[in-house]
Design a protein around this motif. Structure first.
Motif, PDB file in Angstrom:
ATOM      1  N   GLU A   1      22.320 -13.473 -19.348  1.00 32.44           N
ATOM      2  CA  GLU A   1      21.325 -12.258 -19.441  1.00 32.44           C
ATOM      3  C   GLU A   1      19.944 -12.606 -19.322  1.00 32.44           C
ATOM      4  OE1 GLU A   1      24.904  -9.237 -21.341  1.00 32.44           O
ATOM      5  OE2 GLU A   1      22.879  -9.808 -22.408  1.00 32.44           O
TER       6      GLU A   1
ATOM      7  N   HIS B   1      19.868 -15.938 -17.578  1.00 28.40           N
ATOM      8  CA  HIS B   1      20.169 -15.701 -16.256  1.00 28.40           C
ATOM      9  C   HIS B   1      19.398 -16.070 -15.015  1.00 28.40           C
ATOM     10  CE1 HIS B   1      21.317 -13.151 -12.784  1.00 28.40           C
ATOM     11  NE2 HIS B   1      22.283 -13.488 -12.838  1.00 28.40           N
TER      12      HIS B   1
ATOM     13  N   ALA C   1      24.862  -4.158 -19.543  1.00 31.02           N
ATOM     14  CA  ALA C   1      24.693  -5.822 -19.560  1.00 31.02           C
ATOM     15  C   ALA C   1      26.027  -6.368 -18.891  1.00 31.02           C
ATOM     16  CB  ALA C   1      24.282  -6.227 -20.809  1.00 31.02           C
ATOM     17  N   ARG C   2      25.788  -7.716 -18.887  1.00 34.36           N
ATOM     18  CA  ARG C   2      27.035  -8.550 -18.250  1.00 34.36           C
ATOM     19  C   ARG C   2      27.859  -9.385 -19.113  1.00 34.36           C
ATOM     20  NH1 ARG C   2      30.600  -8.723 -15.064  1.00 34.36           N
ATOM     21  NH2 ARG C   2      30.534 -11.113 -14.346  1.00 34.36           N
TER      22      ARG C   2
ATOM     23  N   HIS D   1      21.740  -9.132 -11.004  1.00 34.84           N
ATOM     24  CA  HIS D   1      22.839  -9.812 -10.777  1.00 34.84           C
ATOM     25  C   HIS D   1      23.614  -9.805  -9.420  1.00 34.84           C
ATOM     26  CE1 HIS D   1      24.078 -11.387 -14.856  1.00 34.84           C
ATOM     27  NE2 HIS D   1      22.974 -10.514 -15.321  1.00 34.84           N
TER      28      HIS D   1
ATOM     29  N   ASP E   1      19.669  -3.662 -16.576  1.00 33.29           N
ATOM     30  CA  ASP E   1      20.397  -4.657 -17.584  1.00 33.29           C
ATOM     31  C   ASP E   1      20.121  -4.463 -18.794  1.00 33.29           C
ATOM     32  OD1 ASP E   1      20.876  -5.577 -14.952  1.00 33.29           O
ATOM     33  OD2 ASP E   1      19.902  -7.466 -15.443  1.00 33.29           O
TER      34      ASP E   1
END
Length: 420
Positions: free
Chosen positions: A111, A115, A79-80, A360, A75
């Motif tokens: 994140e 998260h 990343a998201r 995730h 991550d």
């Protein structure tokens, strides 16, 4: 989600990470045989291929099993939070993928510690679901749905069964009535926002989903009950109503559309593959094998958007620039010849990436709950209608033209009418 354009190279916008060989995701290749397109991309580009999304927006498709595992395990590199994307200036306000890429205060885009906090609330709320009770609810819902068409001797199972069952089960889990026009509208809006057909408006559909879930959260604030929504509201992490709305949408969307396609893809396999035809009726073992094989070979979520590179880095021999978008090629990774050198996928093992991977991934125990819903749906149907057969030739079945979801447009069947 919609797809447009033929699968061919095209002029990409300025600042494109992809070279001239980029392939448009969409078009006819995807409709019936995406696996052939993945093989062609792998041959030409290796484990990471330059692609073009709707409107020729550039991205990378991660096709390799080990590369996808690496991306989802790191991550700090991938990343998201989509606000990192280097293409925002090229994205129109009505872009069809906006509901899935536009940043929202949802667990999907959080994140690190935030998260873990948000995912922890979902996990604990889902852990409160009794799996035996869920199986009983699903069997009851299955019986109601089957009763609605059993007397006619024919049915179209996608709309009449596969989509309706997980939706009713998941809204009941969240504390909503499991039937009625309210729920039907929610099912339809979720389908449109995830997998829009020609003429649908995914952005408007997603907004309606948000409004309905807002009402649910407000109702449960006032009158909590033994349901997922109330458990999220009462969790000591103290999420705001807006956070809970966003996270519930993620839970419901992830439970409904993929599980519906898992049910339908499994029924298709059972009804068209002679390996299962001989012993499927009441044969629980073969249903379990079929469910697992589908996760490897016809996984309901083919591709997932995505990850965004935190800084310039290398992946699969490619230079990935900071802010580049990576699409997770779950279906391609599951059939990667590097892990199946004999091109025979060993359906008996469960190391597939259908629920993604890493921090995730689909939060525990969601995959178990999806399995309860899918298994109960398939077994109950086969027990109630043991002489179920396809009403068309197998090659007449068509897949939805979606890059993202792998599901049939319809599954027409025939059986001996049952009079209740």
């Amino acid at each position: 989600m919609t797809d447009t354009g033929p699968s061919a190279g095209g002029a990409a916008p300025a600042g494109c990470p992809a070279h001239a060989g980029a392939v448009r995701l969409g078009g006819l290749e995807y409709q019936q045989t995406p696996s052939q397109l993945y093989r062609a991309l792998r041959r030409e580009h290796g484990a990471v291929a330059p692609v073009l999304l709707d409107g020729d927006i550039p991205a990378w498709l991660v096709l390799g099993y080990s590369e996808l595992t690496y991306v989802t395990s790191h991550d700090e590199l991938f990343a998201r939070d989509s606000r990192r994307w280097n293409q925002w200036e090229n994205i129109p306000a009505d872009w069809p993928l906006l509901p899935f890429v536009g940043y929202q205060p949802s667990v999907l885009f959080t994140e690190g510690e935030e998260h873990r906090r948000r995912a922890g609330v979902i996990t604990q709320a889902l852990e409160g679901v009794d799996q035996f009770e869920l199986a009983r609810d699903c069997e009851q819902i299955a019986d109601q749905l089957i009763a609605s068409f059993a007397g006619s001797g024919e049915a179209e199972l996608m709309s009449a069964y596969a989509h309706a069952l997980p939706m009713r089960a998941v809204v009941r889990m969240c504390g909503m009535p499991s039937a009625g026009t309210d729920t039907e509208q929610l099912v339809d809006d979720l389908r449109i926002s995830l997998d829009a057909a020609e003429g649908d408006d995914p952005v408007a559909a997603y907004a309606r989903v948000g409004e309905r879930i807002h009402r649910l959260v407000k109702e449960k604030r006032e009158r909590p009950g033994p349901d997922v929504t109330s458990r999220m509201l009462l969790h000591p992490a103290g999420l705001s109503d807006e956070e809970i709305v966003q996270d519930l949408i993620s839970v419901i969307a992830a439970a409904q559309q993929p599980t519906a396609n898992w049910i339908c893809n499994t029924l298709r396999l059972l009804l068209t593959d002679e390996r299962f035809a001989l012993n499927v009726s009441g044969g629980r073992l073969s249903v379990g094998e079929a469910l697992n094989e589908v996760l490897w070979l016809d996984t309901p979520t083919q591709n997932f958007i995505g990850r965004w590179a935190v800084r310039d880095t290398q992946l699969g021999g490619r230079l990935i620039r900071a802010g580049d978008c990576l699409v997770l090629g779950l279906a391609a990774a599951n059939t990667d010849p590097q892990i199946w050198p004999e091109s025979h996928v060993g359906a008996e093992n469960a190391a597939h990436l259908s629920f993604s991977n890493g921090e995730h991934r689909c939060p525990y125990p969601a995959p178990l709950l999806a399995d309860v819903m899918a298994r109960t749906a398939v077994e109950t149907l086969l027990e109630r209608l043991p002489d179920l057969v396809l009403a068309v030739e197998p090659e007449e079945l068509t897949w939805r033209p979606s890059v993202w979801m792998r599901g049939l447009t319809s599954l027409p069947v025939r059986f001996t009418p049952v009079v209740h």
